[in-house]
Design a protein around this motif. Structure first.
Motif, PDB file in Angstrom:
ATOM      1  N   PRO B 212       0.824  -1.213   0.000  1.00 40.60           N
ATOM      2  CA  PRO B 212       0.000   0.000   0.000  1.00 40.60           C
ATOM      3  C   PRO B 212       0.861   1.268   0.000  1.00 40.60           C
ATOM      4  O   PRO B 212       0.526   2.244  -0.668  1.00 40.60           O
ATOM      5  CB  PRO B 212      -0.775  -0.081   1.321  1.00 40.60           C
ATOM      6  CG  PRO B 212      -0.670  -1.481   1.779  1.00 40.60           C
ATOM      7  CD  PRO B 212       0.531  -2.089   1.154  1.00 40.60           C
ATOM      8  N   ILE B 216       0.530   4.288  -2.706  1.00 44.50           N
ATOM      9  CA  ILE B 216       0.176   5.652  -2.311  1.00 44.50           C
ATOM     10  C   ILE B 216       1.224   6.644  -2.784  1.00 44.50           C
ATOM     11  O   ILE B 216       0.901   7.745  -3.252  1.00 44.50           O
ATOM     12  CB  ILE B 216      -0.036   5.741  -0.779  1.00 44.50           C
ATOM     13  CG1 ILE B 216      -1.411   5.176  -0.452  1.00 44.50           C
ATOM     14  CG2 ILE B 216       0.088   7.178  -0.289  1.00 44.50           C
ATOM     15  CD1 ILE B 216      -1.798   5.250   0.990  1.00 44.50           C
ATOM     16  N   ARG B 220      -1.754   6.078  -6.269  1.00 47.66           N
ATOM     17  CA  ARG B 220      -2.785   5.090  -6.605  1.00 47.66           C
ATOM     18  C   ARG B 220      -3.544   4.662  -5.348  1.00 47.66           C
ATOM     19  O   ARG B 220      -3.437   3.529  -4.876  1.00 47.66           O
ATOM     20  CB  ARG B 220      -2.125   3.896  -7.300  1.00 47.66           C
ATOM     21  CG  ARG B 220      -1.620   4.266  -8.692  1.00 47.66           C
ATOM     22  CD  ARG B 220      -0.448   3.452  -9.157  1.00 47.66           C
ATOM     23  NE  ARG B 220      -0.771   2.052  -9.378  1.00 47.66           N
ATOM     24  CZ  ARG B 220       0.084   1.182  -9.920  1.00 47.66           C
ATOM     25  NH1 ARG B 220       1.288   1.588 -10.303  1.00 47.66           N
ATOM     26  NH2 ARG B 220      -0.253  -0.069 -10.079  1.00 47.66           N
ATOM     27  N   HIS B 221      -4.336   5.602  -4.806  1.00 52.58           N
ATOM     28  CA  HIS B 221      -4.980   5.385  -3.506  1.00 52.58           C
ATOM     29  C   HIS B 221      -5.995   4.248  -3.506  1.00 52.58           C
ATOM     30  O   HIS B 221      -6.101   3.504  -2.541  1.00 52.58           O
ATOM     31  CB  HIS B 221      -5.619   6.681  -3.025  1.00 52.58           C
ATOM     32  CG  HIS B 221      -4.611   7.708  -2.639  1.00 52.58           C
ATOM     33  ND1 HIS B 221      -3.839   8.388  -3.569  1.00 52.58           N
ATOM     34  CD2 HIS B 221      -4.205   8.153  -1.432  1.00 52.58           C
ATOM     35  CE1 HIS B 221      -3.018   9.213  -2.945  1.00 52.58           C
ATOM     36  NE2 HIS B 221      -3.216   9.088  -1.654  1.00 52.58           N
ATOM     37  N   ASP B 222      -6.788   4.122  -4.583  1.00 53.26           N
ATOM     38  CA  ASP B 222      -7.821   3.076  -4.618  1.00 53.26           C
ATOM     39  C   ASP B 222      -7.206   1.691  -4.540  1.00 53.26           C
ATOM     40  O   ASP B 222      -7.676   0.826  -3.804  1.00 53.26           O
ATOM     41  CB  ASP B 222      -8.655   3.177  -5.903  1.00 53.26           C
ATOM     42  CG  ASP B 222      -9.447   4.477  -5.942  1.00 53.26           C
ATOM     43  OD1 ASP B 222      -9.513   5.128  -4.870  1.00 53.26           O
ATOM     44  OD2 ASP B 222      -9.969   4.825  -7.017  1.00 53.26           O
ATOM     45  N   GLU B 223      -6.114   1.505  -5.308  1.00 54.25           N
ATOM     46  CA  GLU B 223      -5.449   0.204  -5.293  1.00 54.25           C
ATOM     47  C   GLU B 223      -4.847  -0.077  -3.923  1.00 54.25           C
ATOM     48  O   GLU B 223      -4.874  -1.213  -3.446  1.00 54.25           O
ATOM     49  CB  GLU B 223      -4.347   0.159  -6.360  1.00 54.25           C
ATOM     50  CG  GLU B 223      -4.882   0.150  -7.783  1.00 54.25           C
ATOM     51  CD  GLU B 223      -3.771   0.406  -8.788  1.00 54.25           C
ATOM     52  OE1 GLU B 223      -2.922  -0.475  -8.956  1.00 54.25           O
ATOM     53  OE2 GLU B 223      -3.754   1.505  -9.372  1.00 54.25           O
ATOM     54  N   LEU B 225      -5.952   0.936  -1.036  1.00 55.99           N
ATOM     55  CA  LEU B 225      -7.028   0.528  -0.138  1.00 55.99           C
ATOM     56  C   LEU B 225      -7.435  -0.918  -0.422  1.00 55.99           C
ATOM     57  O   LEU B 225      -7.677  -1.708   0.492  1.00 55.99           O
ATOM     58  CB  LEU B 225      -8.228   1.470  -0.288  1.00 55.99           C
ATOM     59  CG  LEU B 225      -9.394   1.205   0.669  1.00 55.99           C
ATOM     60  CD1 LEU B 225      -8.946   1.371   2.118  1.00 55.99           C
ATOM     61  CD2 LEU B 225     -10.575   2.129   0.380  1.00 55.99           C
ATOM     62  N   ALA B 226      -7.490  -1.273  -1.706  1.00 56.04           N
ATOM     63  CA  ALA B 226      -7.861  -2.641  -2.077  1.00 56.04           C
ATOM     64  C   ALA B 226      -6.888  -3.652  -1.482  1.00 56.04           C
ATOM     65  O   ALA B 226      -7.294  -4.708  -0.997  1.00 56.04           O
ATOM     66  CB  ALA B 226      -7.906  -2.780  -3.602  1.00 56.04           C
ATOM     67  N   LYS B 234     -12.051  -4.691   7.410  1.00 63.02           N
ATOM     68  CA  LYS B 234     -12.445  -3.538   6.605  1.00 63.02           C
ATOM     69  C   LYS B 234     -12.269  -2.205   7.337  1.00 63.02           C
ATOM     70  O   LYS B 234     -11.753  -1.243   6.785  1.00 63.02           O
ATOM     71  CB  LYS B 234     -13.898  -3.700   6.148  1.00 63.02           C
ATOM     72  CG  LYS B 234     -14.075  -4.848   5.176  1.00 63.02           C
ATOM     73  CD  LYS B 234     -15.166  -4.581   4.159  1.00 63.02           C
ATOM     74  CE  LYS B 234     -15.006  -5.411   2.891  1.00 63.02           C
ATOM     75  NZ  LYS B 234     -14.647  -6.829   3.135  1.00 63.02           N
ATOM     76  N   ARG B 238      -9.483   0.947   6.383  1.00 66.57           N
ATOM     77  CA  ARG B 238      -9.794   2.355   6.120  1.00 66.57           C
ATOM     78  C   ARG B 238      -8.997   3.249   7.053  1.00 66.57           C
ATOM     79  O   ARG B 238      -8.447   4.273   6.649  1.00 66.57           O
ATOM     80  CB  ARG B 238     -11.289   2.607   6.259  1.00 66.57           C
ATOM     81  CG  ARG B 238     -12.043   2.032   5.084  1.00 66.57           C
ATOM     82  CD  ARG B 238     -13.446   2.585   4.936  1.00 66.57           C
ATOM     83  NE  ARG B 238     -14.161   1.754   3.972  1.00 66.57           N
ATOM     84  CZ  ARG B 238     -14.810   0.647   4.290  1.00 66.57           C
ATOM     85  NH1 ARG B 238     -14.879   0.252   5.555  1.00 66.57           N
ATOM     86  NH2 ARG B 238     -15.399  -0.071   3.354  1.00 66.57           N
ATOM     87  N   MET B 241      -5.243   3.728   6.107  1.00 67.92           N
ATOM     88  CA  MET B 241      -4.877   4.546   4.951  1.00 67.92           C
ATOM     89  C   MET B 241      -4.180   5.834   5.386  1.00 67.92           C
ATOM     90  O   MET B 241      -3.163   6.231   4.818  1.00 67.92           O
ATOM     91  CB  MET B 241      -6.111   4.895   4.120  1.00 67.92           C
ATOM     92  CG  MET B 241      -6.563   3.808   3.182  1.00 67.92           C
ATOM     93  SD  MET B 241      -5.328   3.363   1.961  1.00 67.92           S
ATOM     94  CE  MET B 241      -5.597   4.674   0.741  1.00 67.92           C
ATOM     95  N   GLU B 245      -0.348   7.028   4.516  1.00 72.51           N
ATOM     96  CA  GLU B 245      -0.021   8.287   3.859  1.00 72.51           C
ATOM     97  C   GLU B 245       1.015   9.063   4.645  1.00 72.51           C
ATOM     98  O   GLU B 245       1.953   9.632   4.090  1.00 72.51           O
ATOM     99  CB  GLU B 245      -1.282   9.136   3.676  1.00 72.51           C
ATOM    100  CG  GLU B 245      -2.024   8.764   2.404  1.00 72.51           C
ATOM    101  CD  GLU B 245      -3.351   9.482   2.274  1.00 72.51           C
ATOM    102  OE1 GLU B 245      -3.379  10.702   2.489  1.00 72.51           O
ATOM    103  OE2 GLU B 245      -4.343   8.803   1.968  1.00 72.51           O
TER     104      GLU B 245
END
Lengths: 118, 476
Positions: B212, B216, B220-223, B225-226, B234, B238, B241, B245
């Motif tokens: 991650p 970041i 590529r924030h969505d990836e 998080l995935a 879950k 979140r 994240m 960062e």
């Protein structure tokens, strides 16, 4: 209008800072302080009626302090650069290079160089 | 313990507790696969120990070219440790590890089939590149995927994987020597075994996620998080994240300092202390035992058949020492104390080896005494100087100096390692065990003193406290 001062973590840094504060006061400009050291800079000694901004080096692009200062000059449209200079041994210069010398030669604006009393 | 309470990390982000679930299994698999990197590192550095003797006859090696076969890997590793940091920043951690696994395989095949020294040396350089690269990339990969609570032990576990890899190499070498010792080119079988973990790492990495933190840093924030969703619950994913960062930001900051900063006395002083412990660790001769143990034991008086088996005990000692350090001592003794005790202890071991080798008459008793003392040496080093030196290095540098400082230290460490590995066969051929360990004894005494003079204590003090006292010229 702005003048920029390069402040390394040493006596000539402190000397440059106080000279730059006087210069800014006389010219009636802001002062941007480029902190070339790796620790936070104490600016308590500077006259308070000068508007002062401290900029720290950050990341790989600022690894060379000369680049960090030159970027700041272009970025802020500064009219003058203030640096502190000191006599160095040829060996020390050969190993670590001289930041002041490169700033003097590469600065696009006039440079005020102040000496440290020896 | 770490599973029951929620924890506010350094960034001030409060994270929900770790909870078991399918994501936990996924994380464990990730850790196991990535640890294959450490295992390979150990196997490739240890495999010559045992393979070297038969290779010497086949490729007609003298003490200089023998040293070269060993040290070329370390020079390659020094280069790898420099290049791979950049490579993993631009290509990504996953891709870098996959490429390294391929290089491991190519280098291994090169050494297995090398008909002459002219092919062997370049193949060892290539292999070394992968070894040095893995020494940088694996810890980064693991620490960027592991939750904060488990991050500390994971890095240590990689060190343990390295010594386990070396021990496995000694075991397989002893077995192969026992079964096919009479075959011509038996060393080629030994080297070929390295291909197996390389293939395992390659296949494993294909199925592993990117970290991650790297995603970041590329925006590529969505990836990112995935990926976190795969390895955390879950809610935790979140919450994490924000922490990731913050860490990515810190990473940028760590790259600030460079060579011009060495003009500042306190920065230079820390760099000096770091370089001294890096060199001191290698001048204990730990790796001369790990690379040349079988040969050393033959000179001590073991027969050609018994030496590879006795050598296994050195590998076992390394694993025992590493485990004691990691699971019992590491956070209980101040770093400065454990490192200095270790340096003095190893220097004493060197002295005892010199005495045993010089005074005892040739025979079984001399051989087994030297074996026992070398085993003790390995044990002391693994308990006090392997992981503690790495941890101490990472704590020594203030944030903005860390990237440059660690880079220089690791480079110096590999070069010191290469120097010892290159000179060991020559030292032994000139001075025997007495002269060689006499040299280590003198170096050990010098570096114990230098470390005592320069090394500040880093444990039990926050990084800010350390920075504060360094700047005031207080280095204790």
């Amino acid at each position: 209008m702005t003048i920029i001062v390069a402040v390394p973590d040493s006596i000539e840094g402190a000397r440059a800072l106080s000279a730059a504060a006087t210069e800014a006061q006389q010219l009636g400009t802001d002062l941007v302080v480029c902190n070339l050291g790796l620790r936070p800079l104490d600016t308590a000694s500077v006259d308070t009626d000068v508007k002062l901004t401290v900029v720290d080096r950050k990341g790989k692009d600022d690894r060379d302090p000369v680049d960090a200062v030159l970027d700041e000059i272009t970025h802020r449209g500064a009219i003058r650069l203030v640096i502190g200079v000191r006599r160095r041994t040829p060996v020390g210069k050969a190993i670590l290079g001289s930041v002041s010398q490169r700033l003097l030669l590469r600065s696009p604006v006039p440079v005020l160089a102040v000496k440290v009393d020896e | 313990m770490p599973h029951s309470t929620s924890k506010a990390s350094k960034s001030g982000v409060t994270l929900p507790p770790l909870r078991p679930g399918p994501h936990q299994r996924r994380m464990d698999v990730v850790a196991v696969v990535a640890t294959f990197g450490g295992l390979l590192f150990g196997y490739d550095t240890g495999v010559l120990n045992g393979a070297l003797e038969p290779m010497k006859q086949d490729l007609a090696l003298n003490s200089v070219t023998e040293g070269l076969v060993v040290s070329s890997l370390l020079i390659g590793a020094a280069i790898g440790s420099l290049v791979v940091g950049r490579m993993s920043d631009s290509l990504g951690r996953k891709k870098t590890l996959t490429i390294l696994a391929t290089i491991f395989l190519v280098g291994t095949l090169g050494t297995v089939f090398a008909p002459t020294l002219g092919i062997m040396i370049p193949a060892r350089l290539v292999l070394g590149f992968a070894v040095g690269g893995a020494s940088v990339a694996v810890p980064v990969y693991l620490s960027e995927l592991a939750p904060t609570e488990r991050r500390g032990t994971l890095g240590g576990r990689n060190e343990l994987a390295i010594v386990v890899g070396q021990m496995l190499a000694f075991v397989f070498n002893a077995v192969i020597a026992g079964l096919w010792g009479h075959h011509e080119g038996v060393w080629r079988y030994m080297l070929a075994v390295c291909a197996l973990p390389a293939i395992a790492l390659f296949l494993g990495m294909l199925r592993m996620p990117e970290t991650p933190r790297w995603l970041i840093s590329k925006g590529r924030h969505d990836e990112a998080l995935a990926v976190l969703m795969q390895v955390r619950t879950k809610d935790r994913a979140r919450a994490e994240m924000a922490e990731v960062e913050h860490l990515a930001e810190e990473e940028v900051e760590a790259q600030t300092g460079g060579i011009t900063d060495l003009a500042i006395p306190w920065v230079r002083r820390i760099m000096l202390a770091a370089v001294i412990i890096a060199v001191a660790q290698q001048f204990t001769g730990i790796n001369s035992v790990m690379y040349y143990g079988t040969e050393l034991l033959q000179i001590a008086g073991f027969s050609d058949n018994a030496a590879p088996i006795a050598n296994v005990s050195l590998g076992v000692m390394a694993v025992i020492g590493g485990s004691i350090c990691l699971f019992v001592l590491i956070d209980r003794i101040p770093r400065r104390k454990i490192i200095i005790t270790g340096l003095v202890g190893t220097t004493l071991c060197h002295g005892l080896i010199v005495l045993a080798s010089a005074l005892l008459p040739d025979g079984k008793f001399r051989a087994s005494t030297i074996l026992a003392l070398v085993a003790l040496l390995v044990l002391v080093i693994q308990i006090t100087l392997n992981v503690p030196v790495w941890v101490c290095l990472s704590e020594l540098f203030p944030l903005r100096m860390r990237g440059f400082g660690m880079g220089v230290s690791v480079l110096v460490l590999w070069l010191a390692n290469a120097l010892v590995a290159q000179s060991f066969p020559t030292l032994v051929s000139i001075g025997g065990i007495t002269g060689t360990y006499g040299t280590f004894f003198v170096l050990g005494a010098i570096f114990s003193f230098l470390t005592w003079k320069t090394l500040p204590n880093t444990s039990g003090r926050s990084l800010e406290e350390l920075e504060e006292s360094f700047m005031q010229g207080d280095f204790r």
